[in-house]
Design a protein around this motif. Structure first.
Motif, PDB file in Angstrom:
ATOM      1  N   ILE A  66       0.830  -1.205   0.000  1.00 23.23           N
ATOM      2  CA  ILE A  66       0.000   0.000   0.000  1.00 23.23           C
ATOM      3  C   ILE A  66       0.866   1.256   0.000  1.00 23.23           C
ATOM      4  N   ASP A  67       2.012   1.203   0.724  1.00 20.12           N
ATOM      5  CA  ASP A  67       2.945   2.337   0.684  1.00 20.12           C
ATOM      6  C   ASP A  67       3.455   2.579  -0.730  1.00 20.12           C
ATOM      7  N   GLU A  68       3.636   1.485  -1.469  1.00 19.53           N
ATOM      8  CA  GLU A  68       4.131   1.585  -2.848  1.00 19.53           C
ATOM      9  C   GLU A  68       3.047   2.115  -3.785  1.00 19.53           C
ATOM     10  N   ASN A  69       1.820   1.627  -3.607  1.00 22.55           N
ATOM     11  CA  ASN A  69       0.718   2.036  -4.483  1.00 22.55           C
ATOM     12  C   ASN A  69      -0.592   1.796  -3.742  1.00 22.55           C
ATOM     13  N   ILE A  70      -1.331   2.859  -3.441  1.00 24.62           N
ATOM     14  CA  ILE A  70      -2.561   2.753  -2.654  1.00 24.62           C
ATOM     15  C   ILE A  70      -3.600   1.875  -3.335  1.00 24.62           C
ATOM     16  N   LEU A  71      -3.518   1.745  -4.677  1.00 27.16           N
ATOM     17  CA  LEU A  71      -4.492   0.942  -5.416  1.00 27.16           C
ATOM     18  C   LEU A  71      -4.399  -0.544  -5.078  1.00 27.16           C
ATOM     19  N   PHE A  72      -3.241  -0.972  -4.529  1.00 28.48           N
ATOM     20  CA  PHE A  72      -3.086  -2.377  -4.159  1.00 28.48           C
ATOM     21  C   PHE A  72      -4.068  -2.788  -3.064  1.00 28.48           C
ATOM     22  N   GLU A  73      -4.491  -1.837  -2.237  1.00 33.77           N
ATOM     23  CA  GLU A  73      -5.416  -2.155  -1.156  1.00 33.77           C
ATOM     24  C   GLU A  73      -6.718  -2.727  -1.715  1.00 33.77           C
ATOM     25  N   GLN A  74      -7.234  -2.103  -2.757  1.00 28.36           N
ATOM     26  CA  GLN A  74      -8.467  -2.586  -3.363  1.00 28.36           C
ATOM     27  C   GLN A  74      -8.240  -3.921  -4.070  1.00 28.36           C
ATOM     28  N   ASP A  75      -7.067  -4.076  -4.696  1.00 30.78           N
ATOM     29  CA  ASP A  75      -6.742  -5.345  -5.361  1.00 30.78           C
ATOM     30  C   ASP A  75      -6.767  -6.496  -4.359  1.00 30.78           C
ATOM     31  N   ILE A  76      -6.197  -6.250  -3.178  1.00 34.93           N
ATOM     32  CA  ILE A  76      -6.128  -7.301  -2.154  1.00 34.93           C
ATOM     33  C   ILE A  76      -7.518  -7.613  -1.623  1.00 34.93           C
ATOM     34  N   MET A  77      -8.338  -6.581  -1.408  1.00 37.62           N
ATOM     35  CA  MET A  77      -9.702  -6.811  -0.929  1.00 37.62           C
ATOM     36  C   MET A  77     -10.518  -7.596  -1.952  1.00 37.62           C
ATOM     37  N   ASN A  78     -10.356  -7.261  -3.226  1.00 38.82           N
ATOM     38  CA  ASN A  78     -11.066  -7.995  -4.284  1.00 38.82           C
ATOM     39  C   ASN A  78     -10.619  -9.449  -4.327  1.00 38.82           C
ATOM     40  N   TYR A  79      -9.317  -9.658  -4.128  1.00 37.76           N
ATOM     41  CA  TYR A  79      -8.743 -11.009  -4.121  1.00 37.76           C
ATOM     42  C   TYR A  79      -9.325 -11.835  -2.969  1.00 37.76           C
ATOM     43  N   ARG A  80      -9.378 -11.226  -1.776  1.00 40.86           N
ATOM     44  CA  ARG A  80      -9.908 -11.938  -0.615  1.00 40.86           C
ATOM     45  C   ARG A  80     -11.389 -12.275  -0.785  1.00 40.86           C
ATOM     46  N   ARG A  81     -12.185 -11.278  -1.165  1.00 44.60           N
ATOM     47  CA  ARG A  81     -13.641 -11.464  -1.233  1.00 44.60           C
ATOM     48  C   ARG A  81     -14.072 -12.232  -2.483  1.00 44.60           C
ATOM     49  N   GLY A  82     -13.140 -12.344  -3.455  1.00 44.71           N
ATOM     50  CA  GLY A  82     -13.477 -13.023  -4.701  1.00 44.71           C
ATOM     51  C   GLY A  82     -12.869 -14.399  -4.805  1.00 44.71           C
ATOM     52  N   GLU A  83     -11.758 -14.492  -5.537  1.00 52.34           N
ATOM     53  CA  GLU A  83     -11.130 -15.786  -5.835  1.00 52.34           C
ATOM     54  C   GLU A  83     -10.789 -16.586  -4.582  1.00 52.34           C
ATOM     55  N   LEU A  84     -10.198 -15.928  -3.582  1.00 51.00           N
ATOM     56  CA  LEU A  84      -9.748 -16.665  -2.399  1.00 51.00           C
ATOM     57  C   LEU A  84     -10.941 -17.175  -1.585  1.00 51.00           C
ATOM     58  N   TYR A  85     -11.966 -16.369  -1.459  1.00 48.74           N
ATOM     59  CA  TYR A  85     -13.168 -16.787  -0.727  1.00 48.74           C
ATOM     60  C   TYR A  85     -13.844 -17.968  -1.434  1.00 48.74           C
ATOM     61  N   ARG A  86     -13.917 -17.915  -2.762  1.00 46.60           N
ATOM     62  CA  ARG A  86     -14.510 -19.027  -3.519  1.00 46.60           C
ATOM     63  C   ARG A  86     -13.671 -20.288  -3.379  1.00 46.60           C
ATOM     64  N   TYR A  87     -12.350 -20.112  -3.351  1.00 45.07           N
ATOM     65  CA  TYR A  87     -11.424 -21.238  -3.171  1.00 45.07           C
ATOM     66  C   TYR A  87     -11.691 -21.938  -1.831  1.00 45.07           C
ATOM     67  N   LEU A  88     -11.850 -21.167  -0.765  1.00 49.87           N
ATOM     68  CA  LEU A  88     -12.114 -21.731   0.553  1.00 49.87           C
ATOM     69  C   LEU A  88     -13.448 -22.471   0.594  1.00 49.87           C
ATOM     70  N   ASN A  89     -14.483 -21.846   0.057  1.00 48.22           N
ATOM     71  CA  ASN A  89     -15.804 -22.466   0.077  1.00 48.22           C
ATOM     72  C   ASN A  89     -15.865 -23.725  -0.782  1.00 48.22           C
ATOM     73  N   GLY A  90     -15.141 -23.720  -1.894  1.00 45.24           N
ATOM     74  CA  GLY A  90     -15.092 -24.899  -2.752  1.00 45.24           C
ATOM     75  C   GLY A  90     -14.479 -26.078  -2.039  1.00 45.24           C
ATOM     76  N   ASN A  91     -13.391 -25.831  -1.300  1.00 41.22           N
ATOM     77  CA  ASN A  91     -12.752 -26.894  -0.519  1.00 41.22           C
ATOM     78  C   ASN A  91     -13.677 -27.426   0.560  1.00 41.22           C
ATOM     79  N   LYS A  92     -14.369 -26.512   1.237  1.00 41.24           N
ATOM     80  CA  LYS A  92     -15.233 -26.933   2.342  1.00 41.24           C
ATOM     81  C   LYS A  92     -16.390 -27.790   1.834  1.00 41.24           C
ATOM     82  N   LYS A  93     -16.967 -27.421   0.703  1.00 41.76           N
ATOM     83  CA  LYS A  93     -18.102 -28.185   0.163  1.00 41.76           C
ATOM     84  C   LYS A  93     -17.710 -29.620  -0.168  1.00 41.76           C
ATOM     85  N   LEU A  94     -16.480 -29.785  -0.683  1.00 39.28           N
ATOM     86  CA  LEU A  94     -16.009 -31.134  -0.991  1.00 39.28           C
ATOM     87  C   LEU A  94     -15.848 -31.965   0.280  1.00 39.28           C
ATOM     88  N   ILE A  95     -15.306 -31.334   1.331  1.00 40.16           N
ATOM     89  CA  ILE A  95     -15.101 -32.036   2.597  1.00 40.16           C
ATOM     90  C   ILE A  95     -16.435 -32.373   3.252  1.00 40.16           C
TER      91      ILE A  95
END
Length: 371
Positions: A285-314
């Protein structure tokens, strides 16, 4: 004598650079209440040890100038150096074939004295013996009421030699690998080392007749620097091995790991990934403030779906929920499907740390059937 070239001048200063690199490491490893002295009682001194640092490319022997000059300094100011438990000569010199040096630290004080007398007599017997060295020999063996042969033996008993130490550049690289920085990014590590260097030199400029480093003051300065630059890494300056679950008792992500009865070691690894990821995000974020939104999108999007996909299989599997929850945890964190972040390097620790952050935000639970 020939004119000193720019390169020669730099080589002369490399000894100082090596000396200061050693001082930085000692300060970083020191305890809260320690006082470190620079150029007061040897090159560097702690409460128990005085250190002379020699940056040398050539091998040294027991007849070398560096050894005798160091001894002379201790002898001339014997009362000051008598307070230390250990007197250390730290040199970048390679180990030599002369067995006296590699075996030095295991010798008795009497045998050390015998070897020094042999080395000095050998040099005195040469036709073109160095007058400078002979003067050093005389200083070391010049016993009187204030400095006796027993005093010299006492010095030799505490005199240790360390050869083949790394040079100045390699030493600074070693600093970045200290256990202290296991939870820090490279950027944060370099910032802390730079702050320590600045603090040491500032104390040298401020001091009247003593150059000393108060470690508790250094720690306060580093913590203030971390907060003022928004680098609020939890437990700054706390070594990885010292981190405990108790430091994070009230965090959601630790509570969630406890619910599925993970071992302490796994919880501490999770804490490490969480802290290191937090620090990395601050740097991004110190390098580029726009990274903050990128990380939030990553968490709430791809990474969250990845976690839920694993849980459903288990969840489709049979078995007790704690064991299923543990299996889901290990699948998500260690059988890792590393998601491409495009503009950000997504290392394994970073993905694991962001997973813990999702859990800490209350968006995901490890315990099966608790959603």
């Amino acid at each position: 004598m020939g004119k000193t070239t720019v390169g020669d001048a730099y080589k002369q200063k490399r000894g100082d650079l090596r000396h200061y690199a050693e001082a930085v490491e000692i300060c970083l490893k020191a305890n809260e209440d320690d006082i470190i002295h620079i150029e007061n009682y040897g090159d560097i001194s702690t409460l128990t040890t005085s250190i002379e640092v020699k940056d040398l490319e050539e091998a040294i022997t027991l007849g070398s100038y560096q050894i005798w000059n160091t001894l002379k300094n201790w002898v001339v100011d014997f009362q000051q150096f008598n307070q230390f438990d250990k007197l250390l000569l730290l040199s970048t010199s390679p180990v030599v074939s002369d067995k006296s040096i590699p075996d030095w630290n295991e010798m008795t004080k009497e045998n050390k004295l015998k070897k020094l007398v042999e080395a000095s007599n050998k040099i005195r017997g040469r036709k073109n013996a160095s007058k400078e060295k002979i003067k050093l020999f005389d200083e070391v063996f010049k016993f009187n009421d204030l400095y006796t042969k027993n005093d010299l033996l006492d010095i030799l008993d505490r005199f240790h030699i360390c050869l083949s130490s790394v040079n100045d550049k390699e030493k600074y690289q070693e600093l970045e690998k200290l256990d202290l920085f296991k939870l820090h990014t490279k950027a944060m590590t370099k910032t802390i080392i730079s702050d320590v260097i600045y603090f040491i030199f500032r104390k040298g400029l401020e001091g009247d007749d003593k150059w000393q480093i108060n470690i508790s003051e250094l720690h306060r300065v580093l913590k203030h620097s971390a907060y003022s630059t928004k680098k609020k890494l939890p437990k700054l300056l706390k070594k990885y091995d010292d981190i405990s679950i108790e430091d994070y008792e009230e965090t959601v992500f630790v509570d969630e790991m406890k619910k599925i009865e993970l071992d302490v070691s796994e919880i501490e690894l999770g804490i490490g990934d969480y802290c290191r990821t937090y620090d990395t995000i601050i740097d991004l974020i110190d390098e580029n403030i726009l990274f903050e939104q990128d990380i939030m999108n990553y968490r709430r999007g791809e990474l969250y779906r990845y976690l839920n996909g694993n849980k459903k299989l288990i969840e489709l599997e049979s078995g007790e929920k704690i064991q299923k929850s543990k299996k889901n945890f290990f699948n998500c964190l260690y059988k890792i499907d590393l998601i491409d972040l495009e503009s950000i390097d997504n290392e394994t620790f970073f993905q694991r740390g962001n997973i813990h952050s999702i859990v800490d935000d209350g968006l995901y639970r490890w315990l099966i059937d608790e959603d």
